[in-house]
Design a protein around this motif. Sequence first.
Motif, PDB file in Angstrom:
ATOM      1  N   VAL A  24       0.436  -0.960  -0.468  1.00 56.71           N
ATOM      2  CA  VAL A  24       0.319   0.581   0.089  1.00 56.71           C
ATOM      3  C   VAL A  24       0.687   1.451   0.011  1.00 56.71           C
ATOM      4  O   VAL A  24       1.902   0.822   0.184  1.00 56.71           O
ATOM      5  CB  VAL A  24      -1.027   0.263   1.182  1.00 56.71           C
ATOM      6  N   GLU A  25       0.302   2.685  -0.158  1.00 56.03           N
ATOM      7  CA  GLU A  25       0.953   3.766  -0.473  1.00 56.03           C
ATOM      8  C   GLU A  25       0.527   4.483   0.708  1.00 56.03           C
ATOM      9  O   GLU A  25      -0.961   4.659   0.828  1.00 56.03           O
ATOM     10  CB  GLU A  25       0.699   4.349  -1.340  1.00 56.03           C
ATOM     11  N   LEU A  26       1.841   4.864   1.494  1.00 57.99           N
ATOM     12  CA  LEU A  26       1.221   5.776   3.006  1.00 57.99           C
ATOM     13  C   LEU A  26       1.070   7.143   2.335  1.00 57.99           C
ATOM     14  O   LEU A  26       1.587   7.508   1.347  1.00 57.99           O
ATOM     15  CB  LEU A  26       2.827   5.673   3.453  1.00 57.99           C
ATOM     16  N   GLN A  31       5.494   3.397   0.349  1.00 57.93           N
ATOM     17  CA  GLN A  31       5.505   2.488   0.509  1.00 57.93           C
ATOM     18  C   GLN A  31       5.504   1.147   1.737  1.00 57.93           C
ATOM     19  O   GLN A  31       6.624   0.725   2.147  1.00 57.93           O
ATOM     20  CB  GLN A  31       5.648   1.320  -0.793  1.00 57.93           C
ATOM     21  N   ALA A  32       4.542   0.920   1.612  1.00 60.18           N
ATOM     22  CA  ALA A  32       4.633  -0.740   3.406  1.00 60.18           C
ATOM     23  C   ALA A  32       3.404  -1.449   3.046  1.00 60.18           C
ATOM     24  O   ALA A  32       2.781  -1.477   1.861  1.00 60.18           O
ATOM     25  CB  ALA A  32       4.108   0.225   4.350  1.00 60.18           C
ATOM     26  N   GLN A  33       4.164  -2.938   3.133  1.00 55.29           N
ATOM     27  CA  GLN A  33       3.607  -4.063   3.021  1.00 55.29           C
ATOM     28  C   GLN A  33       2.376  -4.317   4.458  1.00 55.29           C
ATOM     29  O   GLN A  33       2.808  -3.819   5.601  1.00 55.29           O
ATOM     30  CB  GLN A  33       3.998  -5.544   3.076  1.00 55.29           C
ATOM     31  N   VAL A  34       1.253  -4.520   4.022  1.00 57.53           N
ATOM     32  CA  VAL A  34       0.255  -5.256   5.238  1.00 57.53           C
ATOM     33  C   VAL A  34      -0.174  -6.604   4.891  1.00 57.53           C
ATOM     34  O   VAL A  34      -0.605  -6.663   3.340  1.00 57.53           O
ATOM     35  CB  VAL A  34      -0.559  -4.150   5.347  1.00 57.53           C
ATOM     36  N   ALA A  35      -0.312  -7.511   5.485  1.00 62.79           N
ATOM     37  CA  ALA A  35      -1.219  -8.703   5.244  1.00 62.79           C
ATOM     38  C   ALA A  35      -3.098  -8.778   5.595  1.00 62.79           C
ATOM     39  O   ALA A  35      -2.562  -7.666   6.846  1.00 62.79           O
ATOM     40  CB  ALA A  35      -0.652  -9.887   6.065  1.00 62.79           C
ATOM     41  N   SER A  36      -3.437  -8.871   5.461  1.00 58.06           N
ATOM     42  CA  SER A  36      -4.572  -8.896   5.864  1.00 58.06           C
ATOM     43  C   SER A  36      -5.581 -10.397   6.222  1.00 58.06           C
ATOM     44  O   SER A  36      -5.121 -11.484   5.548  1.00 58.06           O
ATOM     45  CB  SER A  36      -5.696  -8.348   4.722  1.00 58.06           C
ATOM     46  N   ILE A  57      -2.135  -6.860   8.972  1.00 58.03           N
ATOM     47  CA  ILE A  57      -0.839  -7.134  10.363  1.00 58.03           C
ATOM     48  C   ILE A  57       0.257  -6.374   9.222  1.00 58.03           C
ATOM     49  O   ILE A  57       0.932  -6.789   7.919  1.00 58.03           O
ATOM     50  CB  ILE A  57      -0.469  -8.342   9.916  1.00 58.03           C
ATOM     51  N   TRP A  58       0.525  -5.136   9.799  1.00 57.61           N
ATOM     52  CA  TRP A  58       1.930  -4.523   8.810  1.00 57.61           C
ATOM     53  C   TRP A  58       2.772  -4.883   8.968  1.00 57.61           C
ATOM     54  O   TRP A  58       3.313  -5.268  10.017  1.00 57.61           O
ATOM     55  CB  TRP A  58       1.679  -3.195   9.430  1.00 57.61           C
ATOM     56  N   GLU A  59       3.610  -5.024   8.361  1.00 58.85           N
ATOM     57  CA  GLU A  59       5.398  -4.877   8.347  1.00 58.85           C
ATOM     58  C   GLU A  59       6.113  -4.066   9.408  1.00 58.85           C
ATOM     59  O   GLU A  59       5.447  -3.189  10.103  1.00 58.85           O
ATOM     60  CB  GLU A  59       6.437  -4.427   7.045  1.00 58.85           C
ATOM     61  N   LYS A  60       6.910  -4.824  10.164  1.00 57.97           N
ATOM     62  CA  LYS A  60       7.769  -4.300  11.327  1.00 57.97           C
ATOM     63  C   LYS A  60       7.392  -4.566  12.204  1.00 57.97           C
ATOM     64  O   LYS A  60       7.721  -3.742  13.550  1.00 57.97           O
ATOM     65  CB  LYS A  60       8.190  -2.404  11.098  1.00 57.97           C
TER      66      LYS A  60
END
Length: 134
Positions: A24-26, A31-36, A57-60
């Motif tokens: 996703v774009e912040l 950009q960041a990765q997110v799991a659903s 669930i966000w990266e980091k």
Amino acid sequence: MSSAGLNKWIISGNLAADAQVKTVELKNGEQAQVASATLYVQKPRNREESFTVSLSIWEKSYAWRKLPSLKKGSLVICTGNLEPNPYISSNGNIPKAGLKMTVIDIDLDIVREPEEEQSEQAEQESKETAQITA
């Protein structure tokens, strides 16, 4: 120390499917990765009824490290921030109450392995075949 504004929940349930990761774009352009994923939670007094919680669930986050283990059917315990997430059902256009959790950490209780699912499915099919032939 004050707990004003604290929003920390712990919930346990089974994953409806493997977690899906997307980029996703912040707001700041990064950009960041997110799991659903979706968590099925059984009501304690009536196990036949359940409700769902949408998980992000966000990266980091601590939970991100456990993504490879988040498989369909796994029993997990999630800790995070919970918010209401109302929606309209696709069956009958009925307003429903929903919950959305931004997961901070996940504890793995029972992790489903692909071969376990296959053996359980084969066992179920053999029971059904036995009932049909009887």
